[in-house]
Write a protein that holds these residues in place. Structure first.
Motif: not given
Length: 754
Positions: A238-246
């Motif tokens: 899953p994303s760390a920062y973008e577009p939204v965390p997680g």
């Protein structure tokens, strides 16, 4: 109004980007990132096939409603109009494009991101070749017609060269050629191809990595005539920062494990916790992909070999799987999922036999049980089907979690170094962020709840309450199961509490004591030289109560599942012969009421002798008594009782004819770690002043009182009965031996000599 553009943004100015696989996990994030951060681009063209009755256009509209496009909807809604969608499919020639759509793509495209693939690790070879290999060939065929092509980025996988100890950023040779496999899949029927697939795949674990490796060779062979580049992400998380965390939208990779384990569905997993985890946040991977064509086209000299980027986490950021799992559990307990199947405390092991036993007991049995209950209730069954998918997924995944992986990612690391501060902010790939790994894992767990399970943050209090209830249920069940196991390994009556001698069943040594004391059991197979393996029930229960206290007090979770052998201390163990003699002596002091015969059983290791005794002194009296009961019109029961005794003795002899040796260091350590107050409450003292004789007396009294409900004031009568039985026993034995000798002497003619 003029907007200052960073170097990477300037590169994308007035560019047209063509993307295959834009509806996938990484494809969505790439599309959003290009629209948001490269807002000066001219156009993004994507292809999409109809699915479940929905047109490509309606699928795109649904995609825009996802949380990852929220910041574009809020800040740059006009960018959504720069997306052109065509109906297309990588399984069709020219990607399903034709006429005006094909012309538009070939005349305008500057950069291609080829991301379409089948990610089914367990998929059949024909589908994998058609999507991952032939699909790449079709994408290259379209790209060849592009008049302004600057870069063709082929998305591969970091694990496609699994036969290499260290995977460098280069294309490795392989005995199989892409064109040969394409022709093979075209003319060979599916059944035959499936038969030879295991031999073809070696050393690859699945069709995905195999087809991706062949696709890399195919792309490399086009490097002389086309600006092709290969990008290899590791396990995308899953994303760390973008577009939204997680952010995450599928159950592939670590997210599936987090959700499956968090829901209590996955109860066992093969993972070598010593190895380093190989994951990369999706935004780090996508930011790297965005910067790759910028770096490639800016080179003064074209590289001699096709550029390859291993998109993996920096070595100093990698953690052992064991640490990741421990963190995930801790965070998962703070942010639990709703309505889990069981308490999330699965087993992580490298022992395949242990894993298979766990899977049978905790995966398949619950799945079949739940489906059976659903069948009875007239509901649709689904658990076995889900378990099939989990089983296949775990089987494939263990190849990646049971070995160490080593990647060299110099080319990917160089992307960060060539950017200025503005681009580093826009296209973040910082491997030394202020945020810690636990903070990232927390965002992954929260993202799994929110984006996959659609569970609102408002439901957390209820989920935490459910988790506490499941914890209690889990511990109760484990206590019952472990207690049952201890029970069947000769748990004997209580030594001190709740009351000395307490017992409520006739299993194990208590059954032998009562059976022999009543004169019903006349012969037992016991090796009297071996040590007796019994533990008072209160000692066992006190140990069980202290175990979770000690386990949760540890600073670090043990690498292997803790096992406690709850056995008596070596210096307290007596031989079976000593126990038998003690029991006989105590039974004469504290006899049982109304026995069948005088309690003097034969103890032997000779199975033939034992079988003769059983026939003469078990079965014959049983049939004789039932015959008398039949004559008197009473209910017969002795043969039925004898059948139970016979079965019990048959099982018991395995334990009484085998020498057992246990190491109980963990159990002993429980006592040593308690303070004086807890030692008084949870007694497991193996150096008590009471002797084994004292304990055996309590066992005999407990059997009389709690099992047979015999009163203490009946003891004088019981002792009188025993004296009478002793006389009857001696008289009968004398008569039998005398008659036997008489007939022997008479038969041999020796009687005439007297």
């Amino acid at each position: 109004m003029t907007v200052d553009l960073s170097p990477v943004q300037e590169y994308y100015k007035d560019k047209t980007i063509f993307i295959t696989g834009a509806s996938g996990f990484m494809g969505k994030v790439l599309l959003e990132k290009l629209l948001y951060s490269c807002h000066s681009l001219k156009e993004v063209i994507i292809i999409c096939r109809p699915k479940r009755g929905k047109t490509p256009e309606s699928r795109l509209e649904e995609m825009y409603k996802l949380p990852i496009f929220q910041r574009i909807r809020d800040e740059r809604p006009h960018m959504l109009k720069k997306v052109t969608i065509y109906q297309g499919d990588v399984t069709f020639d020219l990607l399903g494009l034709s006429g005006d759509s094909l012309k538009h793509v070939t005349e305008n495209t500057n950069i291609v991101f080829h991301m379409a693939a089948t990610l089914k690790l367990e998929g059949n070879l024909r589908d994998a070749i058609d999507m991952n290999l032939v699909g790449t060939k079709r994408a290259l065929a379209v790209a060849k017609q592009m008049k302004h092509l600057e870069a063709f980025i082929h998305l591969s996988t970091a694990f496609c060269n699994c036969d290499q100890e260290v995977m460098y950023e280069k294309v490795y040779e392989f005995p199989h050629q892409p064109e040969d496999l394409i022709r093979l899949a075209e003319w060979m029927d599916v059944k035959t191809l499936d038969t030879i697939t295991p031999d073809l795949l070696k050393p690859h674990p699945n069709t995905y990595t195999y087809s991706k490796r062949l696709a890399e060779i195919l792309v490399r062979d086009h490097y002389e005539s086309m600006p092709v580049i290969i990008a290899r992400p590791s396990i995308v998380s899953p994303s760390a920062y973008e577009p939204v965390p997680g952010w995450v939208d599928n159950l592939n990779g670590p997210t599936g494990l987090i959700v499956g384990a968090g829901k209590g569905v996955i109860r066992s997993m093969l993972i070598d916790t010593r190895h380093l985890s190989e994951v990369i946040p999706v935004d780090y991977a996508i930011n790297g992909l965005c910067v790759i064509p910028y770096q490639f086209t800016g080179l003064k000299e074209r590289p001699a070999e096709v550029p390859v980027y291993n998109i993996t986490c920096a070595d100093h950021r990698k953690m052992q799987w064991g640490e990741v799992i421990d963190m995930s559990k801790d965070i998962g307990y703070r942010y639990p999922f709703e309505a889990g199947l069981w308490y999330p405390d699965g087993c992580i092991t490298t022992n395949r036999l242990h894993h298979k036993i766990n899977v049978i007991l905790f995966h398949w049995l619950p799945a079949y049980f739940i489906d059976f209950m659903l069948l009875l209730l007239g509901q649709k069954r689904f658990m076995v089907r889900i378990q099939n998918r989990i089983s296949v997924g775990l089987e494939v995944l263990q190849f990646f979690t049971m070995r160490a992986w080593f990647f060299k990612s110099d080319a990917y690391s160089s992307l960060w170094n060539i950017m200025n501060d503005v681009d580093k902010k826009n296209f973040n790939m910082d491997m030394d962020p202020v945020e810690t790994v636990p903070m990232y894992i927390e965002s992954c767990v929260v993202g799994g709840r929110q984006y996959l399970m659609k569970e609102s943050p408002d439901s957390l209090p209820r989920a935490r309450l459910q988790l506490k209830l499941m914890y209690i249920l889990d511990r109760v069940c484990k206590t019952v199961i472990v207690g049952s196991l201890c029970y069947w390994t000769y748990v004997s009556p209580a030594a001190y509490e709740p009351i000395p001698g307490w017992v409520d069943n006739m299993n194990g040594p208590t059954g032998l004591m009562i059976g022999c004391g009543k004169g019903v059991i006349r012969s037992v197979l016991v090796n009297q030289d071996y040590k007796a393996e019994v533990i008072p029930v209160d000692y066992a229960i006190n140990g069980l109560i202290v175990i979770p206290y000690e386990f949760n007090k540890q600073a670090k979770r043990p690498a292997q599942v803790p096992v406690y052998n709850i056995t008596n201390a070596e210096h307290r163990k007596m031989t079976m012969g000593t126990v038998v003699e003690l029991s006989k002596r105590i039974n004469r002091q504290i006899p049982l009421n109304a026995g069948l015969w005088y309690p003097d059983p034969c103890v032997t290791t000779n199975k033939v002798y034992h079988n003769i005794n059983v026939a003469l002194f078990h079965w014959l009296p049983a049939y004789f008594l039932d015959f008398l009961l039949l004559l008197f019109g009473q209910k017969r029961f002795m043969v039925r009782v004898q059948e139970k005794i016979s079965t019990g003795l048959g099982v018991l002899q395995f334990f009484t004819l085998t020498a057992w040796s246990f190491r109980s260091d963990l159990y002993c350590s429980l006592w040593n770690k308690l303070n004086e107050e807890d030692k008084a409450i949870f007694n497991m003292n193996m150096h008590v002043k009471e002797t084994e004789d004292d304990y055996m007396v309590q066992c005999a009294l407990g059997a009389r009182k709690f099992i047979l409900k015999e009163k203490e004031e009946d003891l004088p009568t019981a002792r009188m009965h025993m004296k009478i039985q002793f006389v009857v026993d001696v008289v009968c034995k004398t008569v039998i031996v005398g008659l036997f000798l008489y007939y022997v002497l008479k038969w041999t003619g020796a009687l005439a000599l007297f």
